[in-house]
Enzyme design. Sequence first.
Site, PDB file in Angstrom:
ATOM      1  N   TYR A  19      36.342  55.790  35.126  1.00 11.59           N
ATOM      2  CA  TYR A  19      35.495  54.859  34.363  1.00 11.59           C
ATOM      3  C   TYR A  19      34.114  55.469  34.158  1.00 11.59           C
ATOM      4  O   TYR A  19      33.622  55.580  33.036  1.00 11.59           O
ATOM      5  CB  TYR A  19      35.394  53.534  35.129  1.00 11.59           C
ATOM      6  N   ARG A  54      39.062  56.326  40.714  1.00 11.13           N
ATOM      7  CA  ARG A  54      38.058  55.289  40.418  1.00 11.13           C
ATOM      8  C   ARG A  54      37.003  55.820  39.448  1.00 11.13           C
ATOM      9  O   ARG A  54      36.482  55.085  38.604  1.00 11.13           O
ATOM     10  CB  ARG A  54      37.368  54.881  41.721  1.00 11.13           C
ATOM     11  N   TYR A  56      42.188  48.165  47.223  1.00 11.25           N
ATOM     12  CA  TYR A  56      42.339  48.504  45.795  1.00 11.25           C
ATOM     13  C   TYR A  56      43.569  49.363  45.498  1.00 11.25           C
ATOM     14  O   TYR A  56      43.999  49.463  44.363  1.00 11.25           O
ATOM     15  CB  TYR A  56      41.119  49.305  45.316  1.00 11.25           C
TER      16      TYR A  56
END
Length: 342
Positions: A154, A151, A296
């Site tokens: 980014y 994650r 997710y």
Amino acid sequence: MKKVLVLGAGGFVGVHLSKAINDHPDYNLVAVDITADKLTENAPNVAMLTYDIQREKEEYVRLISESDIIINLIAIANPSIYVSDPLQTFQLDFLDNLFVVEQCVKLGKRLIQFSTSEVYGKSASVYNPDQEYEFDEESSDLILGPINKHRWIYSCSKQLLERVIHAYGIQQNLNYTIIRPFNYIGPMIDFLPTHEEGLPRVFSMFMDALLYDKPMYMVDGGSQKRSYTDIRDATRAHMIILETEDERTHQQIINVGQRQNEISIQELAARMNFIWEQQYGGTAATLKSISGDEFYGKGYEDSDRRIPNATKMEKLGWQVEYGVDGILQHAMDYYHNKFSES
Ligand code: UDP
């Protein structure tokens, strides 16, 4: 008249900003994105060019060379994509953005670069789990999780881009402002999963639940918090930054957000349910708990809190007009009017 080039003009922030620039007498707007759908639908008087930064770089070089100020919004800004496609996130959010930055350096252009409040990562919980730790542009550490929690690719891509921009400022006097947005909400924020595949950000997930009788999922319990900002307040902040060309914006990183609108994801669900029942006579959605990995996929990790220090923006004369209920009401009206059958 200054010529302002907005790259990524077709996204949520870009559409609102392009409309404001288009209405401003001092600016001549050139709006570019890979698709024009949102802009064509919501701002039909804004002329939009469609070019793909990954395949049509020469068009971007030409447009940058013809402009005075470049506002760069090109990004994937959706946590579910950081987890499902980390390489594309890196390609677009770092490599393709770096290309834009380098053109601005080479051609001596002013750059307003959108970054993210996610660069602060987990700093709040690491240092002061129980305290109200404010993220400060100049002094907060930027702390991310392990590599297997992808994650953070980014945040890491955006952070590295900021570091390169800062270095170009020092070594080649790049005239830049970096904006770190704190969880903007407003009309057109995202698609709804009933209409398109994928998982948008939390507001759109909850809106979809209300419109189509689905549960609202509380990822990892929902006690994590965010500080929300109305897109109307955010757009005013972006316009102030555009209009200010002095030491308050030159080579500055600026948080756009404020602490008064901090709420937990559970509270967000409760307030949206309440508005839905009171304003539209609808039925509240049920809440369901789910783990981050289940929701997710593997590689997800969260930040507990993101509280901005907004001193820099306040010194520019910015004051926030909208509280959480005003923000939600405005955004929910848009989706209700657009999609509700009743
Ligand atoms: N979240 C949730 N339910 C959802 C979507 C998201 O509980 O249906 C949580 C998510 O885990 C995060 C917060 O809501 O803690 C905000 O997520 P969002 O996707 O809006 O973006 P972020 O602020 O993490 O960049």
